[in-house]
Scaffold this motif. Structure first.
Motif, PDB file in Angstrom:
ATOM      1  N   THR A 286     -36.909  22.773   9.504  1.00 26.04           N
ATOM      2  CA  THR A 286     -37.140  23.811  10.911  1.00 26.04           C
ATOM      3  C   THR A 286     -36.615  24.776  11.008  1.00 26.04           C
ATOM      4  OG1 THR A 286     -36.791  22.628  11.973  1.00 26.04           O
ATOM      5  CG2 THR A 286     -38.901  22.226  12.018  1.00 26.04           C
TER       6      THR A 286
ATOM      7  N   SER B  32     -48.867  22.779   8.614  1.00 28.60           N
ATOM      8  CA  SER B  32     -47.248  22.185   9.531  1.00 28.60           C
ATOM      9  C   SER B  32     -46.224  22.035   8.034  1.00 28.60           C
ATOM     10  CB  SER B  32     -46.710  22.481  10.329  1.00 28.60           C
ATOM     11  OG  SER B  32     -44.817  21.749  10.104  1.00 28.60           O
TER      12      SER B  32
ATOM     13  N   HIS C  23     -43.594  20.569   8.139  1.00 27.54           N
ATOM     14  CA  HIS C  23     -42.450  20.150   8.600  1.00 27.54           C
ATOM     15  C   HIS C  23     -42.396  19.063   9.023  1.00 27.54           C
ATOM     16  CE1 HIS C  23     -40.617  24.068   8.929  1.00 27.54           C
ATOM     17  NE2 HIS C  23     -41.241  24.913   9.975  1.00 27.54           N
TER      18      HIS C  23
ATOM     19  N   MET D 234     -40.714  17.005  11.192  1.00 28.08           N
ATOM     20  CA  MET D 234     -40.097  17.510  12.543  1.00 28.08           C
ATOM     21  C   MET D 234     -39.409  15.922  13.056  1.00 28.08           C
ATOM     22  SD  MET D 234     -41.136  20.378  14.947  1.00 28.08           S
ATOM     23  CE  MET D 234     -41.359  22.148  14.667  1.00 28.08           C
TER      24      MET D 234
END
Ligand code: CTP
Length: 319
Positions: free
Chosen positions: A241, A291, A293, A295
């Motif tokens: 990210t 996304s 990502h 996280m």
């Protein structure tokens, strides 16, 4: 051995423990945090084996010319050309050249910042990094105002400024940029295809209105290098990210690094709801589908570094 060999030469801090990234809990202790300078120095040295953030923070003017073809980092088959405007905004030297700061803050965009009253504390750092042109004015009590470097993914032009399609949105965008006077505006223009027009519209406005920001366009190798560093440390991150990119780069310029607004979970530690972003209506559902990502994995990694004193994560109120 998952950890790189500590790069410590004779006479320096002898054999500091290498960082451990594997602890699987998100629980943070904040009362007895102390800065672990030795570990922080070791991490900086290890990151420098993969890339030099001072150099890779931006492509420089001398290295390219207008018309040159660039392959997108995530879409290698797709290409774009360096436009005249983009070329004009390439820096001639690294915007972070010779910059060293004692205490830096990196501000993520999680809703955990709301009602934190962290604004004054954030503004007291020597260098403040923000992500994706997140608004500050309306939230200053919680997020502060100070900005020394701010990122702008091309998608921000669409999501937060309606593709600059009307005079009103262009003016709002310009106002946001004018408030950044003297800061670095970091635009990852060549990560993924699809954003070239948005970048072009934005930089045209910057040139037309001679906005006083230091634009930077990350080098083509930065992302692979950052991923390589974390992979070597057994953190399997597909696409880092913006927040993790900023932390990895900041190790080069900052001694103590403090992170605010990093909380990729829909509830806080007491079970109260937390917005995905402090300033808009994006939801966790949207991002988990759209996304690439990871996280929560990043958060566990940062938590582990927090526990070891290499960085400090602030997830509570600053009152
Ligand atoms: N972040 C977080 N928890 C959230 C939202 C954001 O920890 N709930 C952190 C992430 O490190 C993120 C940074 O704050 O990179 C900035 O947020 P955002 O603008 O959403 O960044 P990205 O997701 O990287 O941007 P994009 O969606 O454009 O890829």
């Amino acid at each position: 051995n998952a950890n790189p060999k500590p790069l410590v030469s004779e006479g320096e801090d002898k054999s500091p423990d290498p960082p451990s990234y594997s602890n699987n809990t998100t629980k943070l202790s904040t009362d007895n945090w102390t800065f672990n300078r030795t570990l922080s120095n070791l991490i900086r040295k290890n990151i420098l084996r993969f890339f030099d953030p001072e150099r890779d923070i931006s492509i420089l003017k001398g290295t390219l010319k207008p018309g040159d073809v660039i392959h997108y980092i995530f879409d290698r088959q797709s290409t774009t050309n360096i436009s005249e405007n983009l070329y004009q905004l390439l820096p001639t030297a690294s915007p972070m050249k010779n910059q060293h700061h004692r205490r830096c803050a990196i501000i993520g965009n999680s809703g955990i910042l709301l009602n934190s009253s962290c604004g004054p504390e954030i503004d007291s750092y020597d260098f403040v990094i923000r992500c994706n042109l997140a608004p500050v004015e309306e939230y200053a009590g919680d997020v502060g105002r100070r900005t020394n470097l701010v990122t702008m993914n091309p998608s921000v032009v669409q999501r937060a400024f309606q593709d600059l399609a009307s005079e009103e949105w262009r003016e709002r965008f310009l106002q946001r940029l004018r408030s950044l006077s003297g800061s670095v505006l970091w635009i990852p223009a060549f990560m993924a295809k699809g954003g070239e027009e948005r970048v072009e519209w934005a930089i045209r406005l910057i040139l037309l209105h001679t906005v006083d920001v230091h634009t930077a366009f990350p080098s083509l190798r930065l992302l692979h290098a950052v991923r390589g560093y974390w992979l070597t440390n057994n953190v399997q991150i597909k696409r880092p990210t913006t927040g993790l990119l900023m932390y990895t780069m900041a190790t080069r310029f900052c001694e103590e690094i403090h992170l605010y607004g990093f909380w990729p979970f829909p509830q806080d530690s007491q079970g109260k709801p937390v917005k995905y972003h402090y300033y808009d209506t994006l939801t966790y559902e949207y991002t988990s589908h759209a996304s690439p990502h990871t996280m929560p994995l990043e958060f566990r990694t940062l938590s582990s570094l927090h526990r070891q004193g290499a960085l400090r994560l602030h997830t509570g109120s600053c009152d």
